[in-house]
Design a protein around this motif. Sequence first.
Motif, PDB file in Angstrom:
ATOM      1  N   LYS A   7       0.928  -1.103   0.029  1.00  0.00           N
ATOM      2  CA  LYS A   7       0.000   0.024  -0.059  1.00  0.00           C
ATOM      3  C   LYS A   7       0.960   1.226  -0.080  1.00  0.00           C
ATOM      4  O   LYS A   7       0.404   2.507  -0.305  1.00  0.00           O
TER       5      LYS A   7
ATOM      6  N   HIS B 219       2.648   2.740  -8.035  1.00  0.00           N
ATOM      7  CA  HIS B 219       2.780   1.561  -9.124  1.00  0.00           C
ATOM      8  C   HIS B 219       1.472   0.584  -8.672  1.00  0.00           C
ATOM      9  O   HIS B 219       0.679   0.701  -7.874  1.00  0.00           O
ATOM     10  N   ALA B 220       1.304  -0.090  -9.807  1.00  0.00           N
ATOM     11  CA  ALA B 220       0.239  -1.046  -9.878  1.00  0.00           C
ATOM     12  C   ALA B 220       0.590  -2.448 -10.031  1.00  0.00           C
ATOM     13  O   ALA B 220       1.705  -2.941 -10.601  1.00  0.00           O
TER      14      ALA B 220
ATOM     15  N   ALA C 157       3.901  -0.590 -13.802  1.00  0.00           N
ATOM     16  CA  ALA C 157       3.402  -1.570 -13.542  1.00  0.00           C
ATOM     17  C   ALA C 157       4.352  -2.842 -12.951  1.00  0.00           C
ATOM     18  O   ALA C 157       5.298  -2.873 -13.496  1.00  0.00           O
TER      19      ALA C 157
ATOM     20  N   MET D  39       1.504   1.946  -3.805  1.00  0.00           N
ATOM     21  CA  MET D  39       0.513   2.240  -4.606  1.00  0.00           C
ATOM     22  C   MET D  39       0.120   3.558  -5.293  1.00  0.00           C
ATOM     23  O   MET D  39      -0.485   3.457  -6.498  1.00  0.00           O
TER      24      MET D  39
ATOM     25  N   ALA E 211      -3.349  -3.928 -14.438  1.00  0.00           N
ATOM     26  CA  ALA E 211      -2.393  -2.984 -13.985  1.00  0.00           C
ATOM     27  C   ALA E 211      -1.924  -2.142 -15.063  1.00  0.00           C
ATOM     28  O   ALA E 211      -1.510  -2.725 -16.085  1.00  0.00           O
ATOM     29  N   LYS E 212      -1.699  -0.819 -14.890  1.00  0.00           N
ATOM     30  CA  LYS E 212      -1.272   0.069 -15.683  1.00  0.00           C
ATOM     31  C   LYS E 212       0.102   0.876 -15.260  1.00  0.00           C
ATOM     32  O   LYS E 212       0.030   0.901 -14.065  1.00  0.00           O
ATOM     33  N   ASN E 213       0.846   1.315 -15.890  1.00  0.00           N
ATOM     34  CA  ASN E 213       1.785   2.216 -15.440  1.00  0.00           C
ATOM     35  C   ASN E 213       1.307   3.471 -14.985  1.00  0.00           C
ATOM     36  O   ASN E 213       0.333   3.809 -15.543  1.00  0.00           O
ATOM     37  N   LYS E 214       1.880   3.830 -13.867  1.00  0.00           N
ATOM     38  CA  LYS E 214       1.522   5.170 -13.287  1.00  0.00           C
ATOM     39  C   LYS E 214       2.729   6.157 -13.201  1.00  0.00           C
ATOM     40  O   LYS E 214       3.356   6.189 -14.175  1.00  0.00           O
TER      41      LYS E 214
END
Length: 126
Positions: free
Chosen positions: A32, A38-39, A51, A35, A44-47
């Motif tokens: 957490k 990152h996912a 990812a 998060m 999950a997608k790049n932030k």
Amino acid sequence: MKKILVLTAVAFAAMSSAALAGDPAAGEKVFKKCMACHAVGEGAKNKVGPALNGVVGSVIGKHPEDYQFSKALQEMGAAGKVWDEAALTEWLKSPKAFAPGTKMAFAGLKKDEEIADVIAYLETFK
């Protein structure tokens, strides 16, 4: 005497290894902290950061392909370094010490148990 020393060393290595074996459920809670950037998991997608599905065992600075990594991480990948347990442990302790010039702003996790738990959690996303 030599046999006792060898058996002691083997027992110590086994205990150390077991102590570092992480708990994926505990790692999910520690993740957490990650998060925001990152996912993981289905879809999950790049932030801000990439990812992390499949990160354990992948080449540093190359996975996922659709993320622009820092030059520091790209150079590590070009040298053939992978995100194994040892590399992830050092990275999670201090990203800037592991890869000077990294874009990652996170200061790192301070507890060895949390690091082992996060790695165990990430291993569940092959």
